[in-house]
Design an enzyme around this catalytic site. Sequence first.
Site, mmCIF file in Angstrom:
data_model
loop_
_atom_site.group_PDB
_atom_site.id
_atom_site.type_symbol
_atom_site.label_atom_id
_atom_site.label_comp_id
_atom_site.label_asym_id
_atom_site.label_seq_id
_atom_site.Cartn_x
_atom_site.Cartn_y
_atom_site.Cartn_z
ATOM 1 N N SER A 1 35.687 124.529 11.087
ATOM 2 C CA SER A 1 36.133 125.096 9.807
ATOM 3 C C SER A 1 35.015 125.008 8.778
ATOM 4 C CB SER A 1 37.364 124.338 9.298
ATOM 5 O OG SER A 1 37.150 122.946 9.322
ATOM 6 N N LYS B 1 36.217 118.113 20.436
ATOM 7 C CA LYS B 1 37.457 118.890 20.460
ATOM 8 C C LYS B 1 37.122 120.311 20.877
ATOM 9 C CE LYS B 1 39.743 120.262 16.542
ATOM 10 N NZ LYS B 1 39.617 121.727 16.657
ATOM 11 N N GLU C 1 39.047 124.285 21.772
ATOM 12 C CA GLU C 1 40.246 125.112 21.633
ATOM 13 C C GLU C 1 40.612 125.751 22.967
ATOM 14 O OE1 GLU C 1 39.654 127.984 18.512
ATOM 15 O OE2 GLU C 1 39.122 126.445 17.044
ATOM 16 N N GLU D 1 48.207 123.561 16.104
ATOM 17 C CA GLU D 1 47.988 124.247 14.819
ATOM 18 C C GLU D 1 48.932 125.435 14.677
ATOM 19 O OE1 GLU D 1 43.908 125.084 13.758
ATOM 20 O OE2 GLU D 1 44.527 126.341 12.067
HETATM 21 O O1 KIV Z 1 38.020 123.188 12.454
HETATM 22 C C1 KIV Z 1 38.932 122.483 11.994
HETATM 23 O O2 KIV Z 1 38.885 121.987 10.872
HETATM 24 C C2 KIV Z 1 40.098 122.261 12.849
HETATM 25 C C3 KIV Z 1 41.303 121.638 12.214
HETATM 26 C C4 KIV Z 1 41.968 122.631 11.345
HETATM 27 C C5 KIV Z 1 42.206 121.069 13.210
HETATM 28 O O3 KIV Z 1 40.079 122.589 13.991
#
Ligand code: KIV
Length: 275
Positions: A45, A113, A115, A182
Amino acid sequence: MKNTVTTFKEAKNSGSKLTMLTAYDYSTAKLIDEAGINGILVGDSLGMVCLGYEDTLSVTMEDMLHHCKAVARGNKNTLLVCDMPFMSYQTSVYDAVSNAGRLMKEGRAHAVKLEGGSEFSEHVKAIVTASIPVMGHIGLTPQSVNAFGGFKVQGKNEAAAKKLIEDAIALEKAGAFAIVLECVPAKLAEVISKKVSIPTIGIGAGNKCDGQILVYQDLLALFSDFKPKFVKQYAKIGDQMKLAFSHYIEEVKEGVFPAPEHEFAISDDVLEKLY
Ligand code: KIV
């Protein structure tokens, strides 16, 4: 107390809620860490809230590393998770392991993390086999914004809801230690949270998830391009910043700032010799 993947596991078992926020720089990471949060996510993000892109697709591995290193320097006790940016893992299992390794070695993250659901089981398995903890992320996965046709709530019909449940189970089987949910209906998030034995971290997924995460600019009303429905603004820091900036401009123009207490002195003896 240091937070680790074990903290996350124990929280799921004991039912105590996990807290996470995003951070992208040293000073913010330090404040969030000192507030006593469980985990910090260096989210991709950052492409939107720090770099001004309209989505997260242009974020690079170098961007993620740059910000993760800064956050790692400000972080003492939280579990530091770093996002794998678009096309850093989708291309192959090899790329996934190699880039996850860079985020750990160079970025000093404690976990990564990524997706996606069952389509990425092999990728998750391979990263976990390399001793890198993986947080999954399903529901509205922003890197798929073009495939979704926009930033939309996911899992609203039976087939989509069942697919999300299968994805969560597949991620757990592949070895993920937690899963971000999400923008999924709250009742579906509750079902998913009951079906897996790893913690679910919700964002726009109701309060039955095992933990919550927000983008810190949203929580502080610093990001003004749009405000998602699921965001609660705990302070209006954006307005306070604008006020302080205007005050500064006014005082400089009026000659009020800098005041004598902000100046450095020089002795009169030296000064006399300058004329
Ligand atoms: O990129 C991000 O900030 C995220 C969160 C919204 C979980 O993946």
